[in-house]
Structures are given as structure tokens and as C-alpha cells.
Motif scaffolding. Structure first.
Motif, short mmCIF file in Angstrom:
data_model
loop_
_atom_site.label_atom_id
_atom_site.label_comp_id
_atom_site.label_asym_id
_atom_site.label_seq_id
_atom_site.Cartn_x
_atom_site.Cartn_y
_atom_site.Cartn_z
N TRP A 1 -4.62 4.76 -6.33
CA TRP A 1 -4.03 4.49 -7.65
C TRP A 1 -5.02 4.75 -8.77
O TRP A 1 -4.71 5.37 -9.79
CB TRP A 1 -3.52 3.05 -7.70
N LEU B 1 2.29 1.69 -3.46
CA LEU B 1 1.24 2.15 -4.37
C LEU B 1 0.99 3.65 -4.21
O LEU B 1 0.85 4.37 -5.21
CB LEU B 1 -0.06 1.38 -4.08
N LEU B 2 0.97 4.12 -2.98
CA LEU B 2 0.80 5.56 -2.74
C LEU B 2 1.98 6.34 -3.30
O LEU B 2 1.81 7.41 -3.90
CB LEU B 2 0.65 5.82 -1.24
N GLY C 1 0.82 -1.21 0.00
CA GLY C 1 0.00 0.00 0.00
C GLY C 1 0.85 1.26 0.00
O GLY C 1 0.54 2.23 -0.70
N GLY D 1 -4.62 2.23 -0.83
CA GLY D 1 -3.63 2.50 -1.86
C GLY D 1 -4.15 2.20 -3.25
O GLY D 1 -3.88 2.94 -4.21
N THR E 1 1.52 6.49 -6.93
CA THR E 1 0.38 7.33 -7.28
C THR E 1 0.75 8.80 -7.25
O THR E 1 0.34 9.58 -8.13
CB THR E 1 -0.79 7.06 -6.31
#
Length: 266
Positions: free
Chosen positions: A254, A163-164, A160, A250, A167
Motif C-alpha cells: 500500500w 489491501l492488495l 491483506g 499488504g 493497491t
């Protein structure tokens, strides 16, 4: 092919490419083992000097160290695509991912399986088993299930976070260095019990970035360090679910970033 078959194809290609240069692979794996081993030597030297830290012994801290390091090594091996994501954006390569009739997440997860992280994985397991063996903890089926469940929550949390980080690159292009304080800095934090930190720090890594929920609290149950009169055991056992919730957050972030992506313009 369905998504699982395609992912397996990605992984197969990655493994074969790394095995083309086996001597290089072996040396890199050994390097990861030795470099992370130096971290443990520093930990051992600390306890050799002070014996305990706020009532925590070396062997108990070895369990914290080993658990979070195993989880991070798994995550580090699986998420190479998100590490290089800012570069894909800058070079315009991400546009090719969007043209393919498959999920961008699937393609990034299949970017590379870094087998060299096995060195870190093996070192972390050695430290974990070293700590557990000296604490005389009976590894019953519930205890083993708790260990697996805790690692699962920690892997999800680190995914997560990555992913952040990826992003944010939709808007910043470059990867934000502050996110490294939560990923690589987070693993350093979780290697020790949360009680040794200031209260604001403990709250941050419990409620905002729930590292404590995927390592500290379930390990209190594993080590029999919780107070059953105040907190029920099931509360500690369920705490790793926070990592799964963080991963879903997350994923939502995304998809928001993906909808706002407007290509490189080049």
C-alpha cells in the motif's frame, strides 16, 4: 485526538447513520443471515448425499465453514473503505484523504462499519457451534485460545488481500476481478479441508496465499486430526501467524502504491 479516538468517532458516526433507518437495517441483516444460510443448506445437502468427503464428516466441515466465515464477516464489516477505493480514485475523492493530517489507512478503515454483516457473523457462529457440539470437543482454555488466534490470523489475511486489491487500483484504477477469486473465492475454498483439492491448489493456498495456514492447519490441531509423530503441535498452533505476515506485506505494498499515486489529473 489520537488515532484510536478518531477511529472510535468514525465508527460512532457510522453506527448512528445506520440506526437512522432501523427497519432497513434489520431487513438487510436478516437477508445476510438467510443468504449465507442457503450456502450451508447446499453444504448439508452434499453430505446428505455422500455422507463423508474423503473421510471428513459434515460436523468437521462445519467447523472449517464456521471459522472462516466468522473471520470473513468481521473483515467484511471493517473494510468497506477498501471495497469502494477504486471509486474514490476515479471520482478524485481520494485526494481529499491525502490533504487531511491523518493516515489514509485510518480514514479508509473508518469509512464505514457495516453492521448488517452481523447476519453473516451470527449464521457462521451457529454453524461453528453446531459442528463443535456434535464432535464432543472439550472447549478448554487452550482450545478457546486456539480458536481466537486462528480467527485473528484469518481476519489479517483477508485484510491483506483487500489491501492488495486496493493497491493495484493505483495503477489499474478499476478493481481487478481476479482478486475476487482470492477473497470471495478464497472463503469458498477454505470452507472445506485442503486435502480434497489437487496438490498444486493446496500449495498455492498454503505458500502463496496462506489460507490453509489460517484455517486448515490450526483446525487439524483443534480437531485432533494431526500426526504428532511427524509434526509437532506448536507448528500447527503457530501457522496463523502467516496471516499477520501477509497483512504486513499488504501494508508495505500500500505504501509503495501511495508513493506512486499522481492524482486523477482532472
Amino acid at each position: 485526538m489520537n488515532a484510536i479516538q478518531l477511529y472510535a468517532r468514525y465508527i460512532g458516526i457510522s453506527i448512528r447513520s445506520q440506526m437512522e433507518y432501523r427497519a432497513s437495517f434489520a431487513m438487510q441483516t436478516l437477508a445476510h443471515f438467510l443468504l449465507t444460510g442457503i450456502d450451508f443448506v447446499a453444504l448439508w445437502a452434499l453430505f446428505e448425499r455422500f455422507d463423508t468427503i474423503q473421510g471428513w464428516s459434515l460436523y468437521e466441515v462445519c467447523v472449517f465453514y464456521g471459522m472462516i466465515s466468522v473471520a470473513f464477516s468481521i473483515n467484511d464489516a471493517l473494510t468497506r473503505g477498501f471495497d469502494v477505493f477504486p471509486r474514490l480514485l476515479k471520482q478524485g475523492d481520494f485526494d481529499r484523504y491525502l490533504l487531511r493530517p491523518r493516515s489514509t489507512l485510518l480514514q479508509l478503515f473508518g469509512y464505514e462499519l457495516r453492521l448488517t454483516r452481523f447476519g453473516r457473523f451470527a449464521q457462521a457462529w451457529i454453524v461453528l457451534l453446531f459442528g463443535l457440539s456434535h464432535l464432543n470437543i472439550a472447549l478448554t482454555v487452550p482450545k478457546l485460545a486456539l480458536i481466537g488466534w486462528t480467527m485473528c490470523g484469518a481476519v489479517c489475511l483477508f485484510m491483506g488481500l483487500l489491501l492488495l486489491q486496493a493497491t493495484f487500483a493505483f495503477w489499474t484504477t478499476e478493481s481487478l476481478e481476479i482478486m475476487n477469486t482470492l477473497t470471495y473465492g478464497g472463503i469458498e475454498t477454505a470452507q472445506y479441508p485442503l486435502t480434497i483439492y489437487h496438490e498444486w491448489f493446496r500449495k498455492f493456498f498454503t505458500f502463496l496465499v496462506p489460507l490453509g495456514c489460517v484455517n486448515y492447519f490450526p483446525l487439524l490441531l483443534l480437531l485432533n486430526r494431526y500426526n504428532p509423530a511427524h509434526d509437532p503441535a506448536w507448528l500447527y498452533a503457530l501457522s496463523p501467524v502467516a496471516g499477520i505476515v501477509f497483512l504486513f506485506a499488504g501494508l508495505l505494498a500500500w505504501h509503495v502504491g501511495l508513493r506512486h499515486y499522481a492524482s486523477t489529473g482532472s
